[in-house]
Structure formats: structure tokens, C-alpha cells
Design a protein around this motif. Structure first.
Motif, mmCIF file in Angstrom:
data_model
loop_
_atom_site.group_PDB
_atom_site.id
_atom_site.type_symbol
_atom_site.label_atom_id
_atom_site.label_comp_id
_atom_site.label_asym_id
_atom_site.label_seq_id
_atom_site.Cartn_x
_atom_site.Cartn_y
_atom_site.Cartn_z
ATOM 1 N N GLY A 285 71.520 79.811 40.698
ATOM 2 C CA GLY A 285 70.427 79.328 41.597
ATOM 3 C C GLY A 285 69.189 79.758 40.890
ATOM 4 O O GLY A 285 67.982 78.997 41.210
ATOM 5 N N ARG A 286 69.126 80.837 40.179
ATOM 6 C CA ARG A 286 68.003 81.398 39.734
ATOM 7 C C ARG A 286 67.441 80.345 38.474
ATOM 8 O O ARG A 286 66.405 80.015 38.314
ATOM 9 C CB ARG A 286 67.999 82.818 39.091
ATOM 10 C CG ARG A 286 66.968 83.199 38.268
ATOM 11 C CD ARG A 286 67.316 84.543 37.593
ATOM 12 N NE ARG A 286 66.434 85.073 36.897
ATOM 13 C CZ ARG A 286 66.516 84.803 35.540
ATOM 14 N NH1 ARG A 286 67.572 84.038 34.910
ATOM 15 N NH2 ARG A 286 65.645 85.344 34.428
ATOM 16 N N MET A 287 68.614 79.852 37.760
ATOM 17 C CA MET A 287 68.022 78.827 36.510
ATOM 18 C C MET A 287 67.620 77.618 37.092
ATOM 19 O O MET A 287 66.681 77.116 36.790
ATOM 20 C CB MET A 287 69.422 78.470 35.761
ATOM 21 C CG MET A 287 70.017 79.597 34.924
ATOM 22 S SD MET A 287 70.944 79.158 33.713
ATOM 23 C CE MET A 287 72.527 78.727 34.648
ATOM 24 N N LEU A 288 67.992 77.351 38.519
ATOM 25 C CA LEU A 288 67.507 75.805 39.012
ATOM 26 C C LEU A 288 66.317 76.033 39.841
ATOM 27 O O LEU A 288 66.166 75.136 40.816
ATOM 28 C CB LEU A 288 68.725 75.373 39.813
ATOM 29 C CG LEU A 288 69.864 74.909 39.092
ATOM 30 C CD1 LEU A 288 70.963 74.367 39.917
ATOM 31 C CD2 LEU A 288 69.622 73.945 38.001
ATOM 32 N N GLY A 289 65.574 77.223 39.910
ATOM 33 C CA GLY A 289 64.505 77.485 40.601
ATOM 34 C C GLY A 289 64.496 77.947 41.743
ATOM 35 O O GLY A 289 63.328 77.840 42.565
ATOM 36 N N VAL B 165 67.465 75.401 46.630
ATOM 37 C CA VAL B 165 66.841 75.016 45.383
ATOM 38 C C VAL B 165 65.885 73.954 45.502
ATOM 39 O O VAL B 165 66.329 72.974 46.452
ATOM 40 C CB VAL B 165 67.769 74.787 43.905
ATOM 41 C CG1 VAL B 165 68.460 76.315 43.883
ATOM 42 C CG2 VAL B 165 68.876 73.801 44.192
ATOM 43 N N PRO B 166 64.939 73.927 44.998
ATOM 44 C CA PRO B 166 64.029 72.633 44.888
ATOM 45 C C PRO B 166 64.357 71.453 44.321
ATOM 46 O O PRO B 166 64.072 70.455 44.846
ATOM 47 C CB PRO B 166 62.675 73.118 44.169
ATOM 48 C CG PRO B 166 63.347 74.342 43.186
ATOM 49 C CD PRO B 166 64.362 74.653 43.943
ATOM 50 N N ALA B 167 65.183 71.522 43.321
ATOM 51 C CA ALA B 167 65.826 70.309 42.645
ATOM 52 C C ALA B 167 67.245 70.592 42.335
ATOM 53 O O ALA B 167 67.994 71.478 42.271
ATOM 54 C CB ALA B 167 64.887 70.099 41.689
ATOM 55 N N SER C 290 76.291 74.929 29.552
ATOM 56 C CA SER C 290 75.355 74.673 28.368
ATOM 57 C C SER C 290 74.307 73.581 28.824
ATOM 58 O O SER C 290 73.180 73.419 28.710
ATOM 59 C CB SER C 290 75.928 74.057 27.096
ATOM 60 O OG SER C 290 76.515 75.482 26.577
ATOM 61 N N ALA C 291 74.980 72.536 29.443
ATOM 62 C CA ALA C 291 74.120 71.350 30.008
ATOM 63 C C ALA C 291 73.251 71.672 31.008
ATOM 64 O O ALA C 291 72.249 71.205 31.018
ATOM 65 C CB ALA C 291 75.369 70.325 30.461
ATOM 66 N N ILE C 292 73.609 72.756 31.941
ATOM 67 C CA ILE C 292 72.732 72.998 33.115
ATOM 68 C C ILE C 292 71.720 73.833 32.406
ATOM 69 O O ILE C 292 70.442 73.495 32.936
ATOM 70 C CB ILE C 292 73.575 73.667 33.908
ATOM 71 C CG1 ILE C 292 74.617 73.178 34.881
ATOM 72 C CG2 ILE C 292 72.800 74.773 35.172
ATOM 73 C CD1 ILE C 292 75.398 73.795 35.625
ATOM 74 N N ASP D 296 69.198 81.507 28.551
ATOM 75 C CA ASP D 296 70.533 82.364 29.058
ATOM 76 C C ASP D 296 70.425 82.413 30.690
ATOM 77 O O ASP D 296 69.331 81.983 31.345
ATOM 78 C CB ASP D 296 70.414 83.764 28.917
ATOM 79 C CG ASP D 296 70.471 83.980 27.307
ATOM 80 O OD1 ASP D 296 71.346 83.393 26.471
ATOM 81 O OD2 ASP D 296 69.690 84.553 26.536
ATOM 82 N N SER D 297 71.448 82.371 31.430
ATOM 83 C CA SER D 297 71.673 82.337 32.656
ATOM 84 C C SER D 297 70.853 83.564 33.513
ATOM 85 O O SER D 297 70.094 83.747 34.649
ATOM 86 C CB SER D 297 73.089 82.436 33.203
ATOM 87 O OG SER D 297 73.548 83.514 32.830
#
Length: 266
Positions: free
Chosen positions: A52-56, A98-100, A213-215, A223-224
């Protein structure tokens, strides 16, 4: 600093944090029961938060991570039919956090929780030896892939998704998995089909690595998280285990675990 020496800059940190993870993981696997369930729940919750952090996502994904960990613990005490809605509930909530890329977050949250549930099922239902086999197949795939990719190099496997992954490292991971499978033939009382299953699990582990990796490329992050020196986050460390566990979940549902073909004449 030359390029050849620079590519090993993270090795000491990787070994140190990897050693700590291995010690904790082996201890929990050996103890089994609640100890292993708690470790799986904590790792799953952290990975949901990292994703969730990676995706904003904001503060909400922290609470979602806690909810995911609790869901795993509760599901571990339930029959599969009752556990499924408990495991899917955090994934439904994830959609709005998440926003997106909401479908990706929701779907991957569900996969993390299902993978964690399958890990507990393997340890509880099949015992320490089979859990050790799974862990060592994933570790061998990762470690041999890491060293072969850097020492041998060669053509890239899928540069648009994972620029560092090479065909040499990928093949080395398959070979390492086959060796692990061979080593567990006597311990598990299995037939030679275990070797093929080990390679298949290795491929699923690599698919999990590629998916993460794609995400990360989609999210524009390296890094995550930064909680593991030399590795990044738990998601970076256990992406392969997620892929392997999802494969075992499918095989367990279709054929049981371990499958009769692997058990041979027993």
C-alpha cells in the motif's frame, strides 16, 4: 570503485539481515503452531503495508496491515470454507485505501493473505520437513540466481520488468531447486516427481519476484521499504515465497499436498 566490485556492495548487508531472518524463520518453523502462525501473520501484515505504501496509500494502509495480520491469525484457526471470507475481507477494504491501481492492491492483498494461509496449512498439515523443503527451494532459487546472475551475467531474462535478472541466474535457480528436491527424496519418502515439483515451485517463486518487480517499476520505487538492510523490505525478500505458496495452494486444492504423484507408491 569498479563496476565489477560495485555489484557486490550490498552483499555483507544481505548476508547479515538474511542470517537473522533465517534464524527467526527456522526457529518458528521448528516450533510450529502459534509461533509459526504469528510469524506468518506479522510478515503478511507488513507486506500488505509495504504494498500500500508503494502505491501511494496513507495512514489507512498501516491499519490495513494490522487488520491483515489479525485476519491471518483468525483464519488459521478456522476451516478453509470459513477462513476464506476472513482472508478476503482486508482485500475488499484495500480497494479504497490507495489513490490509484486499486484493483492491483486489492488483488495482491488477497494473494498475500492466501499465500500466508497456505504456508500455515503446509506446516500444520504436512510438518516441518515439507515446510523446510519449500523454504529451501525458494532460498536456493534466490541465492543461486543472485550469484550466477552476477558472476556469469549474460542475456537479460525480462529487462523491461527486472533489469538485473539474467537467464543464467534463472537457470541456476532451477538447478538449485532440483538439487534441493533430490536431497529431500529420502526425508519425505517421495518419488522422483519431487524433483520436477521443486523446479516448478522454483519457477513460481521467480514469477512472484517478477510480479513484485513489475509493481515497483509501476510505482517508481526501488524497494518496498527499507526495514531490511541489503534487501529493502519484507515484500522484496518474500516475493518469491508468495509465488511458490500460491502455486502450492492451487496444487493442494486440486490434488492435495503432497500430491500422490510426488508421494510415488506410498
Amino acid at each position: 570503485m569498479t563496476a565489477s566490485s560495485g555489484q557486490w556492495d550490498d552483499l555483507i548487508a544481505r548476508i547479515g539481515s538474511g542470517g537473522v531472518l533465517a534464524f527467526v524463520g527456522i526457529a518458528a518453523m521448528w516450533a510450529g503452531g502459534l509461533w509459526f502462525h504469528v510469524l506468518v501473520a506479522l510478515c503478511s501484515g507488513v507486506m500488505v503495508w509495504e504494498l500500500g505504501r508503494m502505491l501511494g496509500g496513507g495512514v489507512g494502509v498501516r491499519f490495513l496491515g494490522i487488520a491483515a495480520a489479525l485476519a491471518i491469525l483468525v483464519a488459521g484457526e478456522l476451516a478453509p470454507a470459513l477462513a476464506l471470507p476472513v482472508l478476503l475481507a482486508p482485500a475488499i477494504v484495500a480497494y479504497g485505501q490507495v489513490p490509484a491501481h486499486r484493483p492491483i492492491f486489492a488483488a495482491y492483498t488477497a494473494l498475500i493473505l492466501l499465500a500466508g494461509f497456505e504456508l500455515m496449512a503446509v506446516r500444520d498439515g504436512s510438518g516441518f520437513v515439507w515446510m523446510a523443503w519449500l523454504a529451501l527451494v525458494v532460498i536456493a532459487t534466490d541465492v543461486l540466481g543472485y550469484f550466477a546472475g552476477r558472476m556469469i551475467g549474460g542475456p537479460k531474462f525480462w529487462p523491461r520488468v527486472s533489469p538485473k535478472k539474467t537467464w543464467s541466474g534463472t537457470a541456476a535457480g532451477w538447478i538449485g531447486a532440483a538439487v534441493v528436491g533430490t536431497g529431500f527424496l529420502a526425508a519425505t519418502g517421495s518419488g522422483a516427481a519431487l524433483i520436477a515439483l521443486s523446479v516448478l515451485v522454483s519457477m513460481a517463486s521467480q514469477a512472484g519476484d517478477l510480479a513484485e518487480s513489475a509493481i515497483k517499476r509501476m510505482a517508481g520505487v526501488k524497494d518496498s521499504s527499507s526495514i531490511l538492510p541489503g534487501h529493502g523490505g519484507l515484500f522484496d525478500r518474500f516475493d518469491g515465497m508468495l509465488g511458490a505458496s500460491i502455486l502450492l495452494l492451487v496444487l493442494s486444492t486440486l490434488f492435495g499436498f503432497p500430491p500422490e504423484a510426488v508421494q510415488g507408491a506410498q
